[in-house]
Design a protein around this motif. Sequence first.
Motif, short mmCIF file in Angstrom:
data_model
loop_
_atom_site.label_atom_id
_atom_site.label_comp_id
_atom_site.label_asym_id
_atom_site.label_seq_id
_atom_site.Cartn_x
_atom_site.Cartn_y
_atom_site.Cartn_z
N SER A 116 -6.78 8.95 2.00
CA SER A 116 -7.64 7.85 1.55
C SER A 116 -8.78 7.59 2.53
O SER A 116 -9.87 7.19 2.12
CB SER A 116 -6.82 6.57 1.33
OG SER A 116 -6.46 5.96 2.54
N ASP A 139 -3.27 -3.04 6.67
CA ASP A 139 -3.76 -2.55 5.38
C ASP A 139 -5.02 -1.72 5.53
O ASP A 139 -6.05 -2.20 6.02
CB ASP A 139 -4.03 -3.76 4.48
CG ASP A 139 -4.40 -3.37 3.06
OD1 ASP A 139 -4.31 -2.18 2.72
OD2 ASP A 139 -4.79 -4.28 2.30
N VAL A 140 -4.99 -0.48 5.08
CA VAL A 140 -6.15 0.39 5.23
C VAL A 140 -7.32 -0.08 4.36
O VAL A 140 -8.48 0.04 4.75
CB VAL A 140 -5.78 1.86 4.92
CG1 VAL A 140 -5.55 2.09 3.44
CG2 VAL A 140 -6.83 2.82 5.46
N LYS A 141 -7.03 -0.65 3.18
CA LYS A 141 -8.12 -1.11 2.32
C LYS A 141 -8.87 -2.27 2.96
O LYS A 141 -10.10 -2.38 2.83
CB LYS A 141 -7.58 -1.51 0.95
CG LYS A 141 -7.09 -0.32 0.13
CD LYS A 141 -6.60 -0.77 -1.24
CE LYS A 141 -6.13 0.44 -2.05
NZ LYS A 141 -5.59 0.02 -3.38
N GLN A 142 -8.17 -3.13 3.65
CA GLN A 142 -8.85 -4.21 4.36
C GLN A 142 -9.81 -3.65 5.42
O GLN A 142 -10.89 -4.20 5.65
CB GLN A 142 -7.84 -5.14 5.03
CG GLN A 142 -7.07 -6.01 4.05
CD GLN A 142 -6.12 -6.97 4.77
OE1 GLN A 142 -6.26 -7.23 5.96
NE2 GLN A 142 -5.14 -7.48 4.04
N LYS A 143 -9.41 -2.59 6.05
CA LYS A 143 -10.28 -1.96 7.06
C LYS A 143 -11.58 -1.48 6.40
O LYS A 143 -12.68 -1.68 6.95
CB LYS A 143 -9.56 -0.80 7.73
CG LYS A 143 -8.31 -1.19 8.50
CD LYS A 143 -7.64 0.05 9.08
CE LYS A 143 -6.39 -0.27 9.86
NZ LYS A 143 -5.25 -0.66 9.04
N PHE A 144 -11.45 -0.83 5.24
CA PHE A 144 -12.65 -0.33 4.56
C PHE A 144 -13.54 -1.48 4.11
O PHE A 144 -14.77 -1.41 4.22
CB PHE A 144 -12.25 0.52 3.35
CG PHE A 144 -11.43 1.74 3.67
CD1 PHE A 144 -11.51 2.34 4.93
CD2 PHE A 144 -10.58 2.30 2.72
CE1 PHE A 144 -10.75 3.48 5.22
CE2 PHE A 144 -9.83 3.43 3.01
CZ PHE A 144 -9.91 4.01 4.26
N GLU A 145 -12.92 -2.54 3.61
CA GLU A 145 -13.71 -3.70 3.15
C GLU A 145 -14.46 -4.33 4.30
O GLU A 145 -15.63 -4.71 4.16
CB GLU A 145 -12.78 -4.71 2.48
CG GLU A 145 -12.21 -4.23 1.15
CD GLU A 145 -11.05 -5.08 0.65
OE1 GLU A 145 -10.70 -6.07 1.36
OE2 GLU A 145 -10.50 -4.78 -0.43
N ASP A 164 -11.26 10.09 1.61
CA ASP A 164 -11.96 9.66 0.39
C ASP A 164 -13.04 8.63 0.72
O ASP A 164 -14.12 8.64 0.11
CB ASP A 164 -10.96 9.06 -0.61
CG ASP A 164 -10.04 10.09 -1.21
OD1 ASP A 164 -10.34 11.30 -1.14
OD2 ASP A 164 -8.98 9.67 -1.75
N GLU A 165 -12.75 7.75 1.65
CA GLU A 165 -13.74 6.74 2.03
C GLU A 165 -14.94 7.39 2.74
O GLU A 165 -16.09 7.02 2.50
CB GLU A 165 -13.10 5.68 2.94
CG GLU A 165 -14.01 4.54 3.33
CD GLU A 165 -14.46 3.66 2.16
OE1 GLU A 165 -15.40 2.85 2.35
OE2 GLU A 165 -13.87 3.78 1.07
N SER A 225 -2.60 3.20 10.23
CA SER A 225 -3.94 3.63 9.82
C SER A 225 -4.96 3.01 10.77
O SER A 225 -5.90 2.36 10.35
CB SER A 225 -4.21 3.22 8.37
OG SER A 225 -4.04 1.82 8.20
N GLU A 246 0.84 -1.19 0.00
CA GLU A 246 0.00 0.00 0.00
C GLU A 246 0.88 1.24 0.00
O GLU A 246 2.01 1.22 0.48
CB GLU A 246 -0.94 0.02 1.21
CG GLU A 246 -0.24 -0.03 2.57
CD GLU A 246 -1.20 -0.04 3.74
OE1 GLU A 246 -2.41 0.21 3.54
OE2 GLU A 246 -0.76 -0.29 4.87
#
Length: 412
Positions: free
Chosen positions: A155, A262-268, A158-159, A395, A141
């Motif tokens: 990011s 991972d920040v994307k895993q948090k959002f998912e 953005d979320e 994050s 990331e």
Amino acid sequence: MTGFVWVLGGYQSDFARNLTREGGEFSSLATEVLDGTFDATGFDPSLVQSVHVGNAFGQLFTGQGQLGAMAATVDPRLWGVPASRHEAACASGSMALLAATAELEAGRYDVALVLGLEIEKSKDTVTGAQHLGAAAWIGHEGEDATYMWPYMFSSVADEYDRRYGIDNAHLRAIGELNLRNARSNPNAQTRGWQLTPESFGDDDTANPVVEGRLRRTDCSNMTDGGAGVILVSDRFLQAHPDVASRPRALISGWGHTTVSLDVKQKFERSADEPYVLPHVRTAIDDSFKRAGIAGVDDLDLVETHDCFSMSEYAAIDHYGVTEPGESWKAIENGDLERDGRIPFNPSGGLIGGGHPVGATGVRMMLDSFKQVTGQAGDYQIDNASRVGALNFGGSTATTAAWVVSGGAAAGI
């Protein structure tokens, strides 16, 4: 279990200093913080039974590791006292505090010295940012970012925008509030900064973009500094009535969660939930439950982790000041001001006060103590008796939340 853990006070260095330019190193910072902590509390160093040091990036910025042993290196009175270093990025200081409180609660020891120490100004800005980026998931990331953490928290903005909408002006307002509050803090990194209204707008000269949505006054800065506190058990206070008569604060609640880097895993994981970062909400809720309080309105102020304005924006709704996605309402209503419903970061927080990474959690605990004992000086919140503090690393991979009480709220 032996009961509660109490804070007897401590010391913070001046976060505006540049220790490298002064010719300082970890030993000089540790000496200052140790001496300052013992002087401020009037505590006998020979009574310390355990030492915990929060530090995130010692080897990267200075080459120095094994920082648990630094206390005994510079202070022979601590020779032989068990000590350890704790690392969890920006939550390193809180991990040191959690370990110390667990020892005292379990009855292993009755007195703990907790230090947070960090030197970051030994490197140029770009190199320093690369070192700080080690707390992300390297190779997975932020690979295109020059400045990892502004990129990551942009990011997060953005979320929020995708889910709820967000106005960048509200982020700028958070930066303005914390930099304004910092002017009253004699240890704040930015207290002498000369800023204009344009510093909080979208002028690319007065407030240049750092990464994505975030501009200069949305960001905390690399900081040198340290903080220390003395923690004691109920049993110690019963055996030392002279100490029990001094000002003290009760650690009445805590919460601790850890999730993916991972920040994307948090959002998912949170895609179908009202909170963007529900594990942060869980840590805060746990601190409330352990403190026996119903929610944010039982607090008199919050010291929160504003490494960036977006991290404070998230803290507002996760604390329950507003409904999820509506943090902007508290900003517009003045709820976060010193005379508002729930003041946020009267110290200046990280954006205004400074962010020596491993020291931040300890500094928050010290400021919480100062507030509930009426010793916060020009940034004191009137009649403060209960403080919430939120400290996280990366994050929000590691999150710690605290409730600190004084006076009648602590039963004293």
